[in-house]
Write a protein that holds these residues in place. Structure first.
Motif, PDB file in Angstrom:
ATOM      1  N   TRP A  79     -19.643  -1.342  -1.297  1.00  0.00           N
ATOM      2  CA  TRP A  79     -20.867  -1.648  -0.419  1.00  0.00           C
ATOM      3  C   TRP A  79     -21.878  -0.616  -1.073  1.00  0.00           C
ATOM      4  O   TRP A  79     -21.947   0.524  -0.983  1.00  0.00           O
ATOM      5  N   ALA A  83     -24.590  -5.152   1.187  1.00  0.00           N
ATOM      6  CA  ALA A  83     -24.584  -5.176   2.502  1.00  0.00           C
ATOM      7  C   ALA A  83     -25.664  -5.008   3.397  1.00  0.00           C
ATOM      8  O   ALA A  83     -25.500  -4.839   4.517  1.00  0.00           O
ATOM      9  N   GLN A 138     -26.947  -1.254   6.345  1.00  0.00           N
ATOM     10  CA  GLN A 138     -25.541  -1.217   5.862  1.00  0.00           C
ATOM     11  C   GLN A 138     -24.802  -0.329   6.911  1.00  0.00           C
ATOM     12  O   GLN A 138     -23.611  -0.530   6.988  1.00  0.00           O
ATOM     13  N   ALA A 160     -23.487  -2.340   9.613  1.00  0.00           N
ATOM     14  CA  ALA A 160     -22.297  -2.973   9.309  1.00  0.00           C
ATOM     15  C   ALA A 160     -21.067  -2.292   9.046  1.00  0.00           C
ATOM     16  O   ALA A 160     -19.981  -2.568   9.309  1.00  0.00           O
ATOM     17  N   LYS A 188     -21.577 -10.531   5.093  1.00  0.00           N
ATOM     18  CA  LYS A 188     -21.681  -9.411   4.252  1.00  0.00           C
ATOM     19  C   LYS A 188     -21.794  -9.491   2.745  1.00  0.00           C
ATOM     20  O   LYS A 188     -22.105  -8.859   2.038  1.00  0.00           O
TER      21      LYS A 188
END
Lengths: 438, 312
Positions: free
Chosen positions: A49, A76, A82, A85, B249
């Motif tokens: 990510w 992401a 992010q 998340a 995502k």
């Protein structure tokens, strides 16, 4: 449109869609990471990510050299998006990447929460001296190492030389001169401001850092917050004058107005991290040739203190089943061939070898009128004041910055009161989270 | 306004012979010739302007390069027309990810809004035309569900889906979109009005099965209501932002809304590339299909609004 035949045809379409969907999602990257958990550095797959746009090309280059490895790079979200998340994924225990980009200010928060793997045992403890001091201390928590630097953001004064020359204002070398320059520019043209600011947590903490402040001190779960120490006061006194005299453009950084102001000369300078040239070149084309870089203004004439502003680490996640492979890719990106790809794309390195290389230092930037900007920025990296710490709940603290310190920009509240309110709310939160905060 | 009617207006009645005073002035306003109100006209014009200016801004600025966006006046064109280049750049930027987002959005709309409409039609018809125990409870639940905003359900839905391992897949967007309490309620009331019970009885007497009765007799009668529900669910799914934002995502599964937001965020990223011109052009391309859908489905919709109001 209503015969049974069309009905059935509709049903068939939906059925076909369902099949197509199942086919797509079965091979998707829904799960966490690899099916191969042996984690040898030769084969397997990684999920990364990162919002930084150089990670993808670096991953491709790595895959070219390691044909049995597949790396999936996913954006992401930037920063907070992010982190939310990532926290959700960690809480849910599924969908966690193998590696994640984490800004330096957020590393302690994720480290203490147990989300990041300590990579000191994988070889990271041998890397002392590989990185400049700012980012290297940022990935450390005691003896543990929670990621490797991707880039760094030693601060400098970016200024629009056309504007300064037009009004005959000298480039400031101290903060006192900076205040005078701010007055002179705004008096010469009321639409021109020396800087924009509507309250920015990252900027404020970096300024206090440079002024020698240590507002956050962390020892395990014992935290001390003092946003009225000598460094914080120095900053608050100076900035209060700029606010009182309306010398700061009421424009938030990163907004479209900000890009516009940087382009048309109404925002005449920026005190910001060394990654800024890339953003100027991509977003402010019309001011090409007008900008220059100078060392950050000093609190004492002749000093050379600097601070870090922004910058990210790439961290191996504790939940990753392939930590060895993840670490191998991490070193490739952080201090291997990846650094060259990053520098070519305009990123600012954290590796001393690159910061000191003649090719890097001697690079003349066309956007900056042929100036060798890396000489200034590299020096700044070496001059970063040591001993700075972020809170182990800095992400939360920064999220309430605008409700507390930010009030000083839009009401009669003073910056000092704003900082006190910030300290009070951060202390309450920290104690609620199980820290011992004083 | 003048008080004498112009002599040439067709609606003015011919003056009666004789010189006596007229008992009644001729009516100058009727349903066909409504009274004009200057105030209302100005107000309507203002409201109209208010809704159209943002759209005009969007269309005008889609023709500018990034540099021109910052240097030219917002509500007028800059010297150079950059539209074609912008559209080309939007469709090809980052390996044509925009096209992928468009396809995703279409998938979510077809599967999600289509499915939601199908379920609403079946459910609404059943609730309107059949009696069964517990019908009142269903009614209460549906009415209650209409009052709950979808955003409030997004986080619990996320936690549930993440337990089921469905997050980061298209299902995470499609399945919640299938549930449309408002659509069900609308279909229910519409079906109750639009389908005479006698018609159903006649069909049953003639020996048609329930499925055939529904498909051949009821569906045509329900068409205006179906289109209305379809429009509502389509717009809702097309513009859905929060649900895919927390569920997905992987940029490969983003719908246009979330994708454009990700592009917009690039400008606020250290080392990111600001692409304001592509965000604006992308937004124009995003609303075009909705505009087209409205224009095409409007006539079905209008004919349905007044149905049942007059006994013919």
């Amino acid at each position: 449109m209503s015969t049974p035949r069309t009905l059935w045809r509709g049903a068939a379409v939906v059925g076909a869609l369902t099949l197509a969907l199942t086919a797509c999602s079965s091979g998707g990257s829904g799960g966490g990471s690899s099916d191969d958990s042996s984690g040898s550095a030769e084969s397997g797959s990684l999920l990364v990510w990162a919002w930084d746009n150089t990670v993808e090309p670096i991953a491709e280059s790595y895959m070219d050299e390691h044909p049995d490895v597949t790396i999936d790079v996913v954006n992401a979200g930037t920063g907070n998006d992010q982190y939310t998340a990532l926290q959700n994924a960690v809480a849910a225990g599924s969908g966690i990447p193998d590696l994640a980009q984490v800004e330096y200010y957020a590393v302690p928060q994720f480290a203490i929460g147990g989300a990041l793997a300590d990579i000191s045992g994988l070889g990271a403890s041998d890397l002392e001296g590989t990185y400049s001091p700012g980012p290297w201390s940022a990935v450390h928590q005691g003896d543990a190492i929670y990621g490797l630097p991707m880039d760094s953001g030693p601060m400098a004064l970016f200024y629009n030389t056309t504007v300064f020359e037009k009004y005959g204002v000298d480039v400031p070398t101290t903060w006192d001169e900076y205040l005078d320059a701010a007055r002179a520019l705004h008096a010469a043209d009321p639409s021109v401001y020396i800087a924009n600011d509507t309250g920015d947590a990252g900027f404020t903490t970096s300024m206090i850092w440079q002024a020698g402040g240590h507002p956050f001190q962390v020892d395990g779960t014992d935290v001390t917050i003092d946003l009225a120490d000598a460094g914080s006061q120095k900053f608050a006194d100076l900035w209060q004058q700029l606010i009182d005299e309306d010398l700061l453009a009421p424009i938030s950084s990163w907004s479209d107005e900000w890009y516009q102001g940087l382009g048309n000369g109404t925002i005449a300078s920026l005190t910001i991290g060394a990654w800024m040239p890339g953003n100027l070149e991509a977003g402010v084309e019309q001011a090409s040739g007008q900008w220059r870089v100078a060392p950050m203004p000093q609190w004492e004439a002749g000093a050379s203190a600097s601070a870090e502003n922004g910058g990210s680490a790439l961290s191996v996640m504790e939940a990753s089943p392939s930590k060895d492979l993840a670490y191998d890719f991490l070193t490739y990106l952080s201090n291997g061939p990846g650094t060259e790809i990053r520098i070519d794309a305009g990123g600012f390195p954290a590796t001393t070898a690159d910061l000191e290389s003649d090719a890097f230092l001697g690079k003349e930037s066309e956007y900056f009128g042929g100036q060798k900007i890396n000489e200034v920025l590299s020096q700044s990296a070496a001059d970063v004041v040591e001993g700075w710490q972020y809170l182990p709940f800095q992400v939360y603290a920064n999220s309430i910055f605008n409700d507390t310190v930010g009030q000083a920009y839009v009401s009669d509240t003073s910056l000092a009161d704003g900082l006190a309110a910030w300290q009070e709310q951060a202390t309450t939160y920290g104690n609620d989270q199980g820290f011992t905060v004083q | 306004m003048t008080t004498t009617a112009p002599a040439t207006t067709p609606a003015a009645r011919p003056a009666r012979p004789g010189r006596g005073p007229r008992l009644r002035t001729p009516r100058r306003h009727s349903v066909d010739r409504p009274r004009r109100s200057g105030l209302l006209t100005v107000l309507t014009a203002l409201v109209c302007l208010y809704s159209l200016v943002p759209l005009a801004w969007l269309l005008i600025n889609a023709t500018k390069s990034q540099g021109d966006l910052f240097t030219s006046f917002g509500l007028w064109f800059s010297g150079s027309l950059h539209l074609v280049q912008n559209v080309a750049d939007t469709l090809t930027y980052d390996d044509g990810i925009f096209v992928r987002w468009l396809a995703n959005t279409l998938l979510y709309v077809v599967a999600g809004a289509g499915g939601a409409t199908l379920l609403a039609v079946l459910g609404g018809y059943g609730l309107a035309k059949f009696t069964f125990p517990g019908k009142r409870a269903v009614f209460a639940v549906v009415i209650g569900a209409v009052a709950v905003p979808g955003t409030a359900l997004a986080v619990p839905t996320f936690l549930m889906f993440s337990r089921m391992g469905l997050t980061n897949t298209p299902w995470a967007v499609i399945i919640p979109s299938l549930i449309s309490p408002f659509g069900l309620y609308l279909m229910w009331t519409f079906a109750a009005e639009a389908i005479p019970t006698e018609l159903l009885e006649a069909a049953r007497v003639d020996g048609a099965g329930e499925a055939r009765t529904f498909a051949q007799i009821c569906l045509p009668l329900l068409a205006p209501g179906i289109v209305t529900v379809l429009l509502f669910t389509m717009v809702a799914t097309w513009n859905n932002y929060f649900l895919p934002l927390i569920m997905l995502k992987d940029p490969d599964w983003y719908p246009l809304t979330v994708g454009l937001n990700a592009w917009n965020a690039q400008a606020a990223t250290a080392g990111g590339e600001a692409i304001f011109n592509l965000v604006i052009t992308g937004s124009v391309l995003t609303i075009l299909p909705l505009v087209v859908a409205f224009l095409f489905l409007q006539r079905y919709w209008q004919s349905g609004l007044a149905s049942g109001s007059v006994k013919e």
